[in-house]
Scaffold this active site. Sequence first.
Site, mmCIF file in Angstrom:
data_model
loop_
_atom_site.group_PDB
_atom_site.id
_atom_site.type_symbol
_atom_site.label_atom_id
_atom_site.label_comp_id
_atom_site.label_asym_id
_atom_site.label_seq_id
_atom_site.Cartn_x
_atom_site.Cartn_y
_atom_site.Cartn_z
ATOM 1 N N PHE A 428 -32.319 54.158 18.473
ATOM 2 C CA PHE A 428 -32.997 53.825 17.221
ATOM 3 C C PHE A 428 -32.008 53.426 16.130
ATOM 4 C CE2 PHE A 428 -36.489 55.915 19.330
ATOM 5 C CZ PHE A 428 -37.566 55.161 18.920
ATOM 6 N N HIS A 429 -30.800 53.979 16.148
ATOM 7 C CA HIS A 429 -29.779 53.478 15.224
ATOM 8 C C HIS A 429 -29.458 52.008 15.523
ATOM 9 C CE1 HIS A 429 -29.047 57.650 13.968
ATOM 10 N NE2 HIS A 429 -28.340 57.145 12.976
ATOM 11 N N GLU A 430 -29.375 51.673 16.796
ATOM 12 C CA GLU A 430 -29.086 50.287 17.169
ATOM 13 C C GLU A 430 -30.226 49.356 16.765
ATOM 14 O OE1 GLU A 430 -27.021 47.060 18.622
ATOM 15 O OE2 GLU A 430 -26.311 49.114 18.330
#
Length: 503
Positions: A428-430
């Site tokens: 989700f950071h990506e």
Amino acid sequence: MTITESPESITSSSDDNSNLRRRRGGGDKAVEDVTESDSSSAMEASSSSDDVTGDGGDGRFSDGNEIQEEQNDKVENEEQRKATQTTPLKYVYRASAPAHRRIKESPLSSAAIFKQSHAGLLNLCVVVLIAVNSRLIIENLMKYGLLIGSGFWISSTSLRDWPILLCCLSLPIFPFAAFLVEKLAQKKYMSERVVVALHIVITTAAILYPVLVILRCDSAFLAGVTLMLFACVVWMKLVSYAHTSYDMRQLAKSVDKGEHSDVNYSYDVNFKSLAYFTVAPTLCYQLSYPRTACIRKGWLARQLIKLVIFTGFMGFIIEQYINPIVQNSQHPLKGDLLYAIERVLRLSLPNLYVWLCMFYCLFHLWLNILAELLLFGDREFYKDWWNAKTIDEPVHKWMVRHIYFPCLRNGIPKGGAMLISFFVSAVFHELCIAVPCRLFKFWAFFGIMFQIPLVILTNFLQNKFKSSNVGNMTFWCFFCILGQPMCVLLYYHDVMNRKGSAS
């Protein structure tokens, strides 16, 4: 219980006072002598309270531990306060009164430094920090001028981001679809397999729909990041809603079979509770939440003013410091190593300020404002992650509730559960960075997954040195000083190279 004065000492003190009255012959002089005697007896009682202590009334002598020292300090301060209130000031501290009555360490010694309050030193650091950075800001403005353009707050290109706005406004469709699925499941119109499959389809669509909109539209980076943040929040809320509802159905079935009959597991699909959960500042679904009594309008206005001020300060740092540093730097992996290290360290300080401002604005001000408007009672939106001794300490409630412990309950070992948790966080950071950049280099993904060996390193240092400072300093070094500036440089230069090759 601390023994302050024995009956024998009280009797002797009264005898001494009567002797002094007979000897001095009464009058004002006698009053002064009685006051002196009372003051000295109070001093002797205070001195005896430092030496004679009890634990539960058994009369044991003190062994000099921390609890006894705190009790002695409280007794001494209380007796001094009472003596000051009841006795004239000129009789409180006599020259013959003992000033040193106990073994003590210096406040800054290693044995006592963590027992003291350091609020004054913290205030000094804040004052020095403001003074130093104010000088740097003035010097920067004198040298380069104001670099913030006229379109800092509202840009004409923002009007082209209307598909992003429409996509953001249409995201509540997915929670409503999840509610319909749960309503049908409650009436037993479909099996558990079908319910789980439909929830998987709904949650997957909730995250893929914004991704497709951003990739097909030429939107600004900030608009794309905002939409992806909303989409990730909706996705996590849907997972929590589906997971919690499934668990409540299983508990209701166990009650029907006679298990846990002494506990009330009521399962009710309520649209009102889901609607409140959709806008509430939490990612963990439950039927009811702690609620406050009323909205504090004055407090709410102050938080809104703070939000505007810190958001503007964050934008000022980005435009005035970070953008020029990034634009005048080379790719950190393609060039001189020392030059790349210098660029990363130069970028680390303004990047740290922006990250702290972002955290304060989003997780403290904005969530508290939203909670105040919705009368949401539980305001513990974050732990004291700044005191983290290891990299794995800052773990979110949602991750623990819906990823980590379910993995443990299904027989996955602790290391595997932690690996899965970091993997979900990395994905989700990506998505939140790579999709708005339209560039999938997986720098954010690898940055999060690189924290796994750092967990092992910080745990090793923590166990080896038995000190919280080592792990905490390692956490700050890799979390804000090296990791984030490196990712900023990597993504910026990759985006610039992609634009250059496209043109």
